[in-house]
Design an enzyme around this catalytic site. Sequence first.
Site, PDB file in Angstrom:
ATOM      1  N   GLY A  14     -12.799   5.541  -9.435  1.00 38.05           N
ATOM      2  CA  GLY A  14     -13.651   5.850 -10.593  1.00 38.05           C
ATOM      3  C   GLY A  14     -12.812   6.024 -11.848  1.00 38.05           C
ATOM      4  N   ARG A  75     -13.055  -0.728  -6.650  1.00 36.22           N
ATOM      5  CA  ARG A  75     -12.743  -0.268  -5.291  1.00 36.22           C
ATOM      6  C   ARG A  75     -12.604  -1.560  -4.476  1.00 36.22           C
ATOM      7  NH1 ARG A  75     -14.134   5.254  -6.242  1.00 36.22           N
ATOM      8  NH2 ARG A  75     -16.034   5.513  -7.464  1.00 36.22           N
ATOM      9  N   ASP A 106      -8.161  10.359  -4.830  1.00 37.87           N
ATOM     10  CA  ASP A 106      -7.591  10.441  -3.476  1.00 37.87           C
ATOM     11  C   ASP A 106      -7.610   9.097  -2.739  1.00 37.87           C
ATOM     12  OD1 ASP A 106     -10.320  10.576  -3.223  1.00 37.87           O
ATOM     13  OD2 ASP A 106     -10.321  12.211  -1.758  1.00 37.87           O
ATOM     14  N   THR A 129      -8.826  11.514 -12.029  1.00 44.23           N
ATOM     15  CA  THR A 129     -10.196  11.668 -11.515  1.00 44.23           C
ATOM     16  C   THR A 129     -10.867  12.840 -12.210  1.00 44.23           C
ATOM     17  OG1 THR A 129     -11.535  12.341  -9.618  1.00 44.23           O
ATOM     18  CG2 THR A 129      -9.235  12.940  -9.498  1.00 44.23           C
ATOM     19  N   ASP A 131     -12.952  14.637 -10.826  1.00 46.28           N
ATOM     20  CA  ASP A 131     -13.354  15.612  -9.795  1.00 46.28           C
ATOM     21  C   ASP A 131     -12.401  16.802  -9.657  1.00 46.28           C
ATOM     22  OD1 ASP A 131     -15.340  13.766  -9.291  1.00 46.28           O
ATOM     23  OD2 ASP A 131     -14.371  12.910  -7.530  1.00 46.28           O
ATOM     24  N   ASP A 133     -10.000  17.192  -7.652  1.00 48.01           N
ATOM     25  CA  ASP A 133      -9.914  17.570  -6.233  1.00 48.01           C
ATOM     26  C   ASP A 133      -8.592  17.173  -5.575  1.00 48.01           C
ATOM     27  OD1 ASP A 133     -10.381  14.868  -6.403  1.00 48.01           O
ATOM     28  OD2 ASP A 133     -11.923  14.808  -4.852  1.00 48.01           O
ATOM     29  N   ARG A 175     -18.081  14.657  -6.286  1.00 44.52           N
ATOM     30  CA  ARG A 175     -18.036  14.192  -4.889  1.00 44.52           C
ATOM     31  C   ARG A 175     -18.169  15.386  -3.948  1.00 44.52           C
ATOM     32  NH1 ARG A 175     -16.654   8.979  -3.495  1.00 44.52           N
ATOM     33  NH2 ARG A 175     -15.514   8.653  -5.417  1.00 44.52           N
TER      34      ARG A 175
HETATM   35  O1  F6P Z   1     -14.636  10.272  -8.064  1.00 40.94           O
HETATM   36  C1  F6P Z   1     -15.261  10.202  -9.297  1.00 40.94           C
HETATM   37  C2  F6P Z   1     -16.762  10.076  -9.146  1.00 40.94           C
HETATM   38  O2  F6P Z   1     -17.341  10.033 -10.428  1.00 40.94           O
HETATM   39  C3  F6P Z   1     -17.419  11.146  -8.282  1.00 40.94           C
HETATM   40  O3  F6P Z   1     -17.605  12.360  -8.969  1.00 40.94           O
HETATM   41  C4  F6P Z   1     -18.690  10.453  -7.890  1.00 40.94           C
HETATM   42  O4  F6P Z   1     -19.193  10.966  -6.667  1.00 40.94           O
HETATM   43  C5  F6P Z   1     -18.262   9.020  -7.711  1.00 40.94           C
HETATM   44  O5  F6P Z   1     -17.071   8.853  -8.474  1.00 40.94           O
HETATM   45  C6  F6P Z   1     -19.276   8.010  -8.145  1.00 40.94           C
HETATM   46  O6  F6P Z   1     -18.757   6.737  -7.887  1.00 40.94           O
HETATM   47  P1  F6P Z   1     -19.430   5.378  -8.398  1.00 40.94           P
HETATM   48  O7  F6P Z   1     -19.186   5.267  -9.870  1.00 40.94           O
HETATM   49  O8  F6P Z   1     -18.721   4.325  -7.617  1.00 40.94           O
HETATM   50  O9  F6P Z   1     -20.885   5.483  -8.092  1.00 40.94           O
END
Ligand code: F6P
Length: 326
Positions: A14, A75, A106, A129, A131, A133, A175
């Site tokens: 992300g 990804r 991560d 990130t 998050d 985390d 997340r």
């Molecule tokens: O890891 C960053 C994040 O924004 C999380 O907070 C969230 O769960 C996820 O990515 C959403 O991912 P995507 O943009 O692939 O839906």
Amino acid sequence: MGTFKCIGVLTSGGDAPGMNAAIRAVTRAAISKGIQVKGIYRGYKGLVTNEIEDLYSDSVSNIIQRGGTILKTARCAEFMTPEGRQVAYDNMKAHGMEALVVIGGDGSLTGARIFAQEFNVPCIGLPGTIDNDLYGTDTTIGYDTALNTIVDAIDKIRDTAASHERLFFVEVMGRDAGFLALNGAIASGAEAAIIPEYNTEVDQLDELIRRGFRKSKNSSIVLVAESKSKGGALHIAERMKNEYPGYDVRISILGHLQRGGSPTAHDRIIASRMGAAAIDALLEDQRNVMIGIERDEIVYVPFTRAIKKVKPLRPELLEVLRELGI
Ligand code: F6P
């Protein structure tokens, strides 16, 4: 001391505000030490599909203030297979890259750890990130900006919540981590936060009702951390409507707006420090570590610790929220 002629940099997973500041720092710190830099597009995908370009000092001009990532992100399923990683390694070698700097969360650092082990490639990670985390760093690139975005949004939601005397459940990202929800709740003066780290749902809702939502206040805001297992704001609002039908309940899911926007000064500074430190780490022969900042000092955190250890969320923050949200 290690010596490098050429390294690669990529952003993965992300996007997070401050990733551009990190790309700029990595590029310019490397160039200033005589190292050539290649930008890899779309994360590990670009390593597999050979989307790689030289980066110069002026390639990263005028990006420190921009959200997102100029290198794009993705990804990548191919990189999860040994065959995909072999293609990535062959492309890396063909471009003369001797090391990689990976900016991401991560999942991205897990990819770097596996790649580094399989091909003996020096990899340095930067925690990018929203998050927050990753273990071993007080904060991650993008977290502060996302927190400020949440606070801005809640300040606005509060106006309508107060005018209509409503109870709002605001779902935020993270997340499986509750940093954005809990600190977002403290910073915006919310009444409660439902987070995955502690089983707060029943306690906090009952407490909110016991305190008399309508007695002391005519509106309330509860931040809810997104959570696949717990169902997020929709689940909790449903429960609330069933158990306490008298309340005028609304839900607001902030979604991807939390990932965008110009990075705060704090995120630009940590991204710049961490990016420069990534090059120092390579030259000091560090391998397979994430750059962190703890108590304002740069630290090197082995990938396995950064990824596998769970970053603790201080329980006293919950107490602060409880005490001040009366
Ligand atoms: O890891 C960053 C994040 O924004 C999380 O907070 C969230 O769960 C996820 O990515 C959403 O991912 P995507 O943009 O692939 O839906």
